[in-house]
Design a protein around this motif. Structure first.
Motif, mmCIF file in Angstrom:
data_model
loop_
_atom_site.group_PDB
_atom_site.id
_atom_site.type_symbol
_atom_site.label_atom_id
_atom_site.label_comp_id
_atom_site.label_asym_id
_atom_site.label_seq_id
_atom_site.Cartn_x
_atom_site.Cartn_y
_atom_site.Cartn_z
ATOM 1 N N THR A 134 10.551 20.809 11.987
ATOM 2 C CA THR A 134 9.925 21.850 11.186
ATOM 3 C C THR A 134 9.147 21.237 10.030
ATOM 4 N N THR A 135 8.053 21.878 9.677
ATOM 5 C CA THR A 135 7.243 21.411 8.540
ATOM 6 C C THR A 135 7.352 22.362 7.355
ATOM 7 N N ILE A 136 8.190 23.382 7.497
ATOM 8 C CA ILE A 136 8.291 24.384 6.435
ATOM 9 C C ILE A 136 9.568 24.188 5.630
ATOM 10 N N ASN A 137 9.541 24.658 4.416
ATOM 11 C CA ASN A 137 10.762 24.644 3.595
ATOM 12 C C ASN A 137 10.903 25.951 2.817
ATOM 13 N N GLN A 138 10.211 26.994 3.285
ATOM 14 C CA GLN A 138 10.330 28.288 2.628
ATOM 15 C C GLN A 138 10.209 29.415 3.658
ATOM 16 N N PHE A 139 10.757 30.563 3.306
ATOM 17 C CA PHE A 139 10.674 31.736 4.169
ATOM 18 C C PHE A 139 10.792 32.980 3.298
ATOM 19 N N ASN A 140 10.421 34.095 3.859
ATOM 20 C CA ASN A 140 10.492 35.356 3.116
ATOM 21 C C ASN A 140 11.748 36.109 3.500
ATOM 22 N N ASP A 141 12.587 36.334 2.512
ATOM 23 C CA ASP A 141 13.826 37.078 2.715
ATOM 24 C C ASP A 141 13.611 38.526 2.282
ATOM 25 N N GLN A 142 14.198 39.462 3.023
ATOM 26 C CA GLN A 142 13.965 40.870 2.729
ATOM 27 C C GLN A 142 14.698 41.358 1.485
ATOM 28 N N CYS A 147 11.809 32.444 -0.545
ATOM 29 C CA CYS A 147 12.876 31.483 -0.832
ATOM 30 C C CYS A 147 12.395 30.084 -0.448
ATOM 31 N N GLU A 148 12.431 29.184 -1.401
ATOM 32 C CA GLU A 148 12.000 27.806 -1.161
ATOM 33 C C GLU A 148 13.198 26.888 -1.271
ATOM 34 N N LEU A 149 13.390 26.050 -0.247
ATOM 35 C CA LEU A 149 14.511 25.123 -0.190
ATOM 36 C C LEU A 149 14.013 23.696 -0.360
ATOM 37 N N PRO A 150 14.853 22.790 -0.851
ATOM 38 C CA PRO A 150 14.447 21.385 -0.947
ATOM 39 C C PRO A 150 14.022 20.853 0.425
ATOM 40 N N ARG A 151 12.914 20.131 0.465
ATOM 41 C CA ARG A 151 12.398 19.644 1.750
ATOM 42 C C ARG A 151 13.391 18.733 2.465
ATOM 43 N N LEU A 152 14.096 17.881 1.720
ATOM 44 C CA LEU A 152 15.053 16.988 2.350
ATOM 45 C C LEU A 152 16.126 17.763 3.109
ATOM 46 N N HIS A 153 16.511 18.903 2.554
ATOM 47 C CA HIS A 153 17.507 19.746 3.220
ATOM 48 C C HIS A 153 16.886 20.486 4.399
ATOM 49 N N ALA A 154 15.778 21.167 4.169
ATOM 50 C CA ALA A 154 15.183 22.027 5.188
ATOM 51 C C ALA A 154 14.730 21.252 6.421
ATOM 52 N N GLN A 155 14.272 20.030 6.235
ATOM 53 C CA GLN A 155 13.657 19.279 7.322
ATOM 54 C C GLN A 155 14.550 18.200 7.910
ATOM 55 N N GLN A 156 15.814 18.159 7.509
ATOM 56 C CA GLN A 156 16.708 17.139 8.059
ATOM 57 C C GLN A 156 17.177 17.514 9.459
ATOM 58 N N ASP A 157 17.516 16.506 10.258
ATOM 59 C CA ASP A 157 18.153 16.740 11.553
ATOM 60 C C ASP A 157 19.585 17.200 11.285
ATOM 61 N N PHE A 158 20.004 18.289 11.927
ATOM 62 C CA PHE A 158 21.312 18.869 11.624
ATOM 63 C C PHE A 158 22.203 18.902 12.861
ATOM 64 N N ILE A 159 23.482 19.055 12.624
ATOM 65 C CA ILE A 159 24.484 18.957 13.692
ATOM 66 C C ILE A 159 24.545 20.235 14.523
ATOM 67 N N ILE A 160 24.519 20.054 15.851
ATOM 68 C CA ILE A 160 24.707 21.185 16.768
ATOM 69 C C ILE A 160 25.998 21.037 17.585
ATOM 70 N N LYS A 161 26.603 19.846 17.530
ATOM 71 C CA LYS A 161 27.941 19.657 18.106
ATOM 72 C C LYS A 161 28.682 18.662 17.236
ATOM 73 N N ARG A 162 29.888 19.027 16.866
ATOM 74 C CA ARG A 162 30.640 18.212 15.941
ATOM 75 C C ARG A 162 31.256 16.993 16.616
ATOM 76 N N LYS A 163 31.622 16.023 15.794
ATOM 77 C CA LYS A 163 32.216 14.793 16.302
ATOM 78 C C LYS A 163 33.529 15.055 17.025
#
Length: 291
Positions: A134-142, A147-163
């Motif tokens: 993703t290249t975005i770090n913001q979205f519109n909440d109703q 809402c703008e999030l830190p880019r490092l957080h928004a664009q990081q690879d995240f876990i979809i299955k735990r260890k």
């Protein structure tokens, strides 16, 4: 487009006042838009599950006049589907095995840096991360607006299955939202910072991204949010009317005092008829200003 909302509790314990607020808000928003309201049980973490909690939660919802449409979905019955999708993304190089330890994650302030992306680790005894392009770090909440999030957080690879081998919340919730055609997600503010990740997953799944509305949290007297982890007490069925009235007050709906002594069906009917998201926004603004 048909409005389809959902409430998705985890059976780690009975519903408390904070979860009642979320359930009530999602129900009212769906019904005020002549939509469907579904219930999904997020039972993918057996070590945290309380015996009997699934049935108890459903009984609580019914006792509070929150009646769902369609059959209840249990994520524990969909584990093979989640695993198939993870395996597909591993083959397509859209996910990878990550061997990073808690110690390493702490050293980088839990902002994942893609360390294992090109290491070709075996999936055995590793977490699986989604390659987040993703290249975005913001979205519109109703409720909260832009809402703008830190880019490092928004664009990081995240876990979809735990260890430990358990499927992670992110992939399960997104696959289910797509499968059920969820158009609107009304949930607690504490989940706001995962929204961009879920948008990325849903896009990869080829689904339609829901509209998101995050609800202001309820807090205990000691300042901690009401949650099962913090020991929030279960809502009592014999106090349903007064608790529904209090939940509507928390949501800024300004229910008349006399409504607190009516039966639950009367209260729910009033809540749907008078539901206004704008009043929830006012509460959200006040909480942000007081933070």
């Amino acid at each position: 487009m048909t409005y389809i909302g959902r409430f998705a509790p985890s059976p780690s314990g009975p519903l408390h006042f904070g979860s009642l607020i979320t359930a009530l808000a999602s129900y009212c928003d769906a019904k005020a838009h002549n939509g469907l309201w579904l219930v999904r049980m997020e039972d993918i973490d057996p070590p945290r599950e309380m015996p009997g909690a699934k049935q108890l939660i459903l009984q609580q919802l019914e006792a509070f006049g929150l009646h769902w449409d369609r059959q209840v979905i249990y994520q524990s019955e969909r584990l093979d589907l989640y695993q198939q999708q993870i395996d597909t993304w591993l083959r397509e190089h859209l996910a990878y095995a990550c061997s990073c330890t808690r110690k390493r994650m702490k050293s980088i302030n839990h902002q994942y840096d893609g360390y294992c992306r090109d290491k070709h680790n075996s999936a055995d005894n590793c977490a699986i991360r989604f390659i987040n392009n993703t290249t975005i770090n913001q979205f519109n909440d109703q409720i909260y607006g832009l809402c703008e999030l830190p880019r490092l957080h928004a664009q990081q690879d995240f876990i979809i299955k735990r260890k430990d081998g358990l499927v992670a919340y992110q992939i399960a919730v997104c696959m289910d939202d797509v499968a059920q055609g969820i158009s609107h997600v009304v949930r607690g503010y504490d989940l706001l910072d995962t929204t961009i990740w879920q948008k990325a997953l849903i896009a990869q799944l080829g689904g339609n991204t829901p509209e998101y509305a995050h609800i202001p949290l309820a807090y205990a007297d000691d300042g901690r949010k009401l949650s099962k982890q913090n020991g929030a007490t279960a809502i009592e069925v014999n106090q349903a009317s007064s608790l529904l009235h209090a939940a509507l007050e928390h949501l800024g709906q300004q229910p008349p005092k006399a409504l607190s002594t009516e039966n639950v069906e009367t209260i729910i009917s009033w809540a749907v008829k008078h539901w206004q998201r704008e009043k929830v926004q006012n509460i959200a603004v006040k909480q942000l200003n007081n933070a």
